[in-house]
Write a protein that holds these residues in place. Sequence first.
Motif, PDB file in Angstrom:
ATOM      1  N   VAL A 194       0.535  -1.576  -0.262  1.00 47.81           N
ATOM      2  CA  VAL A 194      -0.103  -0.125   0.168  1.00 47.81           C
ATOM      3  C   VAL A 194       0.865   1.068   0.342  1.00 47.81           C
ATOM      4  O   VAL A 194       2.093   0.891  -0.293  1.00 47.81           O
ATOM      5  N   ILE A 195       0.944   2.108  -0.289  1.00 45.30           N
ATOM      6  CA  ILE A 195       1.018   3.802  -0.386  1.00 45.30           C
ATOM      7  C   ILE A 195      -0.206   4.868   0.496  1.00 45.30           C
ATOM      8  O   ILE A 195      -0.963   4.430  -0.024  1.00 45.30           O
ATOM      9  N   PHE A 196       0.345   4.941   1.791  1.00 43.74           N
ATOM     10  CA  PHE A 196       0.002   5.520   2.303  1.00 43.74           C
ATOM     11  C   PHE A 196       0.304   7.497   2.200  1.00 43.74           C
ATOM     12  O   PHE A 196       1.095   7.069   2.227  1.00 43.74           O
ATOM     13  N   THR A 197      -1.256   7.975   1.572  1.00 43.23           N
ATOM     14  CA  THR A 197      -1.178   9.352   1.030  1.00 43.23           C
ATOM     15  C   THR A 197      -1.665  10.156   2.208  1.00 43.23           C
ATOM     16  O   THR A 197      -2.288  10.013   3.216  1.00 43.23           O
ATOM     17  N   LYS A 198      -1.973  11.774   2.379  1.00 44.68           N
ATOM     18  CA  LYS A 198      -2.285  12.231   3.264  1.00 44.68           C
ATOM     19  C   LYS A 198      -1.576  12.329   4.806  1.00 44.68           C
ATOM     20  O   LYS A 198      -2.740  12.249   5.753  1.00 44.68           O
ATOM     21  N   ALA A 199      -0.644  11.818   4.928  1.00 41.00           N
ATOM     22  CA  ALA A 199       0.077  11.980   6.138  1.00 41.00           C
ATOM     23  C   ALA A 199       0.384  13.427   6.789  1.00 41.00           C
ATOM     24  O   ALA A 199       0.286  13.791   7.959  1.00 41.00           O
ATOM     25  N   ASP A 200      -0.130  14.304   5.615  1.00 44.02           N
ATOM     26  CA  ASP A 200       0.080  15.784   6.094  1.00 44.02           C
ATOM     27  C   ASP A 200      -1.087  16.482   6.611  1.00 44.02           C
ATOM     28  O   ASP A 200      -1.517  17.726   7.599  1.00 44.02           O
ATOM     29  N   GLU A 201      -2.277  15.362   6.904  1.00 43.63           N
ATOM     30  CA  GLU A 201      -3.503  15.945   7.186  1.00 43.63           C
ATOM     31  C   GLU A 201      -4.122  15.491   8.504  1.00 43.63           C
ATOM     32  O   GLU A 201      -5.950  15.742   8.586  1.00 43.63           O
ATOM     33  N   THR A 202      -3.917  14.970   9.346  1.00 46.54           N
ATOM     34  CA  THR A 202      -4.133  13.976  10.117  1.00 46.54           C
ATOM     35  C   THR A 202      -3.114  14.036  11.039  1.00 46.54           C
ATOM     36  O   THR A 202      -1.939  14.469  10.697  1.00 46.54           O
ATOM     37  N   SER A 203      -3.331  13.984  12.292  1.00 41.10           N
ATOM     38  CA  SER A 203      -2.843  14.050  13.402  1.00 41.10           C
ATOM     39  C   SER A 203      -2.653  12.669  14.018  1.00 41.10           C
ATOM     40  O   SER A 203      -2.416  12.424  15.365  1.00 41.10           O
ATOM     41  N   HIS A 204      -3.862  11.970  13.432  1.00 42.11           N
ATOM     42  CA  HIS A 204      -3.370   9.939  14.098  1.00 42.11           C
ATOM     43  C   HIS A 204      -3.300   8.949  13.167  1.00 42.11           C
ATOM     44  O   HIS A 204      -3.774   8.841  12.237  1.00 42.11           O
ATOM     45  N   TYR A 205      -2.356   8.305  13.348  1.00 46.58           N
ATOM     46  CA  TYR A 205      -1.391   7.502  12.382  1.00 46.58           C
ATOM     47  C   TYR A 205      -1.602   5.905  12.768  1.00 46.58           C
ATOM     48  O   TYR A 205      -1.173   4.782  12.568  1.00 46.58           O
ATOM     49  N   GLY A 206      -2.532   5.945  14.111  1.00 49.07           N
ATOM     50  CA  GLY A 206      -3.130   4.224  14.637  1.00 49.07           C
ATOM     51  C   GLY A 206      -3.568   3.036  13.814  1.00 49.07           C
ATOM     52  O   GLY A 206      -2.817   1.986  13.479  1.00 49.07           O
ATOM     53  N   GLN A 207      -4.262   4.381  12.751  1.00 49.45           N
ATOM     54  CA  GLN A 207      -4.567   3.365  11.584  1.00 49.45           C
ATOM     55  C   GLN A 207      -4.163   2.486  10.900  1.00 49.45           C
ATOM     56  O   GLN A 207      -4.304   1.467  10.256  1.00 49.45           O
ATOM     57  N   MET A 208      -2.832   3.783  10.460  1.00 49.68           N
ATOM     58  CA  MET A 208      -1.724   3.318   9.877  1.00 49.68           C
ATOM     59  C   MET A 208      -1.241   1.511   9.730  1.00 49.68           C
ATOM     60  O   MET A 208      -0.929   0.604   9.466  1.00 49.68           O
ATOM     61  N   ILE A 209      -0.780   1.571  11.004  1.00 53.60           N
ATOM     62  CA  ILE A 209      -0.499   0.460  11.841  1.00 53.60           C
ATOM     63  C   ILE A 209      -1.642  -0.360  11.866  1.00 53.60           C
ATOM     64  O   ILE A 209      -1.118  -1.904  11.212  1.00 53.60           O
ATOM     65  N   ASN A 210      -2.774  -0.483  12.517  1.00 61.03           N
ATOM     66  CA  ASN A 210      -4.267  -1.130  12.257  1.00 61.03           C
ATOM     67  C   ASN A 210      -4.250  -1.912  10.730  1.00 61.03           C
ATOM     68  O   ASN A 210      -4.276  -3.323  10.865  1.00 61.03           O
ATOM     69  N   PHE A 211      -4.208  -1.267   9.717  1.00 62.22           N
ATOM     70  CA  PHE A 211      -4.158  -1.753   8.187  1.00 62.22           C
ATOM     71  C   PHE A 211      -3.842  -2.522   8.487  1.00 62.22           C
ATOM     72  O   PHE A 211      -3.222  -3.944   7.852  1.00 62.22           O
ATOM     73  N   MET A 212      -2.216  -2.840   8.420  1.00 60.67           N
ATOM     74  CA  MET A 212      -0.619  -3.195   7.760  1.00 60.67           C
ATOM     75  C   MET A 212      -1.038  -4.544   8.603  1.00 60.67           C
ATOM     76  O   MET A 212      -0.842  -5.891   8.073  1.00 60.67           O
ATOM     77  N   LEU A 213      -1.071  -4.280  10.027  1.00 59.92           N
ATOM     78  CA  LEU A 213      -0.946  -6.171  10.563  1.00 59.92           C
ATOM     79  C   LEU A 213      -1.739  -6.593  11.297  1.00 59.92           C
ATOM     80  O   LEU A 213      -2.157  -7.549  10.670  1.00 59.92           O
ATOM     81  N   MET A 214      -3.285  -5.803  10.304  1.00 56.27           N
ATOM     82  CA  MET A 214      -4.902  -6.665  10.554  1.00 56.27           C
ATOM     83  C   MET A 214      -5.069  -7.128   9.124  1.00 56.27           C
ATOM     84  O   MET A 214      -5.731  -8.041   8.931  1.00 56.27           O
ATOM     85  N   ASN A 215      -4.237  -6.911   8.266  1.00 50.57           N
ATOM     86  CA  ASN A 215      -4.317  -7.076   7.443  1.00 50.57           C
ATOM     87  C   ASN A 215      -3.207  -7.762   6.315  1.00 50.57           C
ATOM     88  O   ASN A 215      -3.090  -8.389   4.787  1.00 50.57           O
ATOM     89  N   ASN A 216      -1.597  -7.605   7.367  1.00 50.61           N
ATOM     90  CA  ASN A 216      -1.033  -8.986   6.853  1.00 50.61           C
ATOM     91  C   ASN A 216      -0.156  -8.370   5.209  1.00 50.61           C
ATOM     92  O   ASN A 216       0.321  -9.019   4.905  1.00 50.61           O
ATOM     93  N   ILE A 217      -0.312  -7.105   5.399  1.00 54.77           N
ATOM     94  CA  ILE A 217       0.761  -6.392   4.279  1.00 54.77           C
ATOM     95  C   ILE A 217       1.359  -5.208   5.183  1.00 54.77           C
ATOM     96  O   ILE A 217       1.109  -4.580   5.616  1.00 54.77           O
ATOM     97  N   GLY A 218       2.575  -4.651   3.931  1.00 55.43           N
ATOM     98  CA  GLY A 218       3.339  -3.827   4.322  1.00 55.43           C
ATOM     99  C   GLY A 218       2.551  -2.414   3.069  1.00 55.43           C
ATOM    100  O   GLY A 218       1.815  -2.221   2.151  1.00 55.43           O
ATOM    101  N   ALA A 219       3.633  -1.439   3.532  1.00 55.96           N
ATOM    102  CA  ALA A 219       4.396  -0.288   2.718  1.00 55.96           C
ATOM    103  C   ALA A 219       5.262  -0.035   2.068  1.00 55.96           C
ATOM    104  O   ALA A 219       6.042   0.101   2.294  1.00 55.96           O
ATOM    105  N   ALA A 220       5.012   0.537   0.703  1.00 59.70           N
ATOM    106  CA  ALA A 220       6.526   0.868  -0.043  1.00 59.70           C
ATOM    107  C   ALA A 220       6.671   2.718   0.100  1.00 59.70           C
ATOM    108  O   ALA A 220       7.473   3.095   0.189  1.00 59.70           O
ATOM    109  N   TYR A 221       5.205   3.482   0.473  1.00 59.81           N
ATOM    110  CA  TYR A 221       5.679   4.976   0.652  1.00 59.81           C
ATOM    111  C   TYR A 221       4.625   5.348   1.063  1.00 59.81           C
ATOM    112  O   TYR A 221       3.354   4.947   1.461  1.00 59.81           O
ATOM    113  N   ILE A 222       5.510   6.266   2.192  1.00 61.58           N
ATOM    114  CA  ILE A 222       3.865   7.481   2.325  1.00 61.58           C
ATOM    115  C   ILE A 222       4.271   9.018   1.992  1.00 61.58           C
ATOM    116  O   ILE A 222       5.324   9.264   2.352  1.00 61.58           O
ATOM    117  N   THR A 223       3.064   9.657   1.622  1.00 58.40           N
ATOM    118  CA  THR A 223       3.527  10.995   0.864  1.00 58.40           C
ATOM    119  C   THR A 223       2.795  11.964   2.147  1.00 58.40           C
ATOM    120  O   THR A 223       2.183  11.703   3.261  1.00 58.40           O
TER     121      THR A 223
END
Length: 398
Positions: free
Chosen positions: A341-370
């Motif tokens: 996955v590629i996570f975008t809009k990291a500058d538009e939020t102040s909460h990032y737990g959903q990023m870790i939730n998504f990866m761990l619970m779906n067993n998929i990693g990330a390529a980029y964060i924008t």
Amino acid sequence: MKVKKYEAASMPEAMKMIRAELGNEAVILNSKIVHKNGFLGFFRKKNIEVIAAIDTDIQKTKKQEPLTKHNIHQKQKNQELLKNHNVQQGSLGFVEQAPMNSPKPSADILNQISELKSIITSMQKDTLHVQEHYPLPIQELSSFLVEEELNASIRNELISSLLVKWYENKEELNGDDLKQYLREILIDKLKHLSFGAITYQKKYISVAGPTGVGKTTTLAKIAAESILKDGKKVAFITTDTYRIAAIDQLKTYAKILNVPIEVSYNIDDFKKAKEKFREYDLVLIDTAGRNFRNQQYVDDLKQIIDFNEELETYLVLGLTSKYSDMITIYKQFSLLNIIKVIFTKADETSHYGQMINFMLMNNIGAAYITTGQNVPDDIHTATPELVVETLFGEDLND
């Protein structure tokens, strides 16, 4: 009741201020990330704002007491407790009875077991409030994880590990030590996933995802990095024929980067574009957004793009999206064999737990964060360390 607002650089710092003024009986009513404007909008500083309250009658009549009732006086006893009663690190936790032939535990150790059982039992109830009977440093980190919206089961596992660490080393640990240990646990939990930028093992790279998450801009950033940093010969193909503005946007990027672009309306167009770009190192494929809830969209994509062994597909998810929507999006696009996955809009939020939730619970990693619209800047290669630092409030654009 006395209610007061505090602002600090971190939750531990805010908790120190609250405890110093209101005492251990204070209750956290709310907390959120706030940004302090820098010069002309640059150099913004991220602080945490906490609203705390105390019953004034309690404040007058009660003396401040340690949050844990039974102090552990000797490190040897802690180790004996953990050895004889098998507190499982990294799980929700339980305390087993000692073997029949083991020495009879002292009253002090039995008290400690009782306290640890109470803590773990309350963790399993999945309360969203900071547990008053946690040791204060763990109480602060628990509040932080709740605020970051980390999944309850993941959060409980982390707190369980922190409790074990605390009771093993209570005489030597402080809040900063536990915070660093929490970072290490999270990084270790993520390391089995696949992270990192494109590797050029596949010539064709496509990005998919719902409308509005920044697929086209992200593709332009990847193209710019490939050209400027890696010296690759790059071309674009777009299948986003539903919006003229989308085609024009990619054409603008293509002109700036001095790369060719082809528009594909069907599978024959796509095959012709592939043939035209057979001498290129990397071909980046943009897709239409449209409504991610419509299964027909994914079926249409498969009619236009030849998803074969020559192609890697990345799913683009906006961090401003609800976690439930992220899951729906992922399920909808899973037919396309998503690599990362590629996570975008990291500058538009102040909460990032959903990023870790998504990866761990779906067993998929990330390529980029924008982190913004700037091309070729505002894109960062994802690593477990970067994800965890983002969770802890590090500014990716520093």
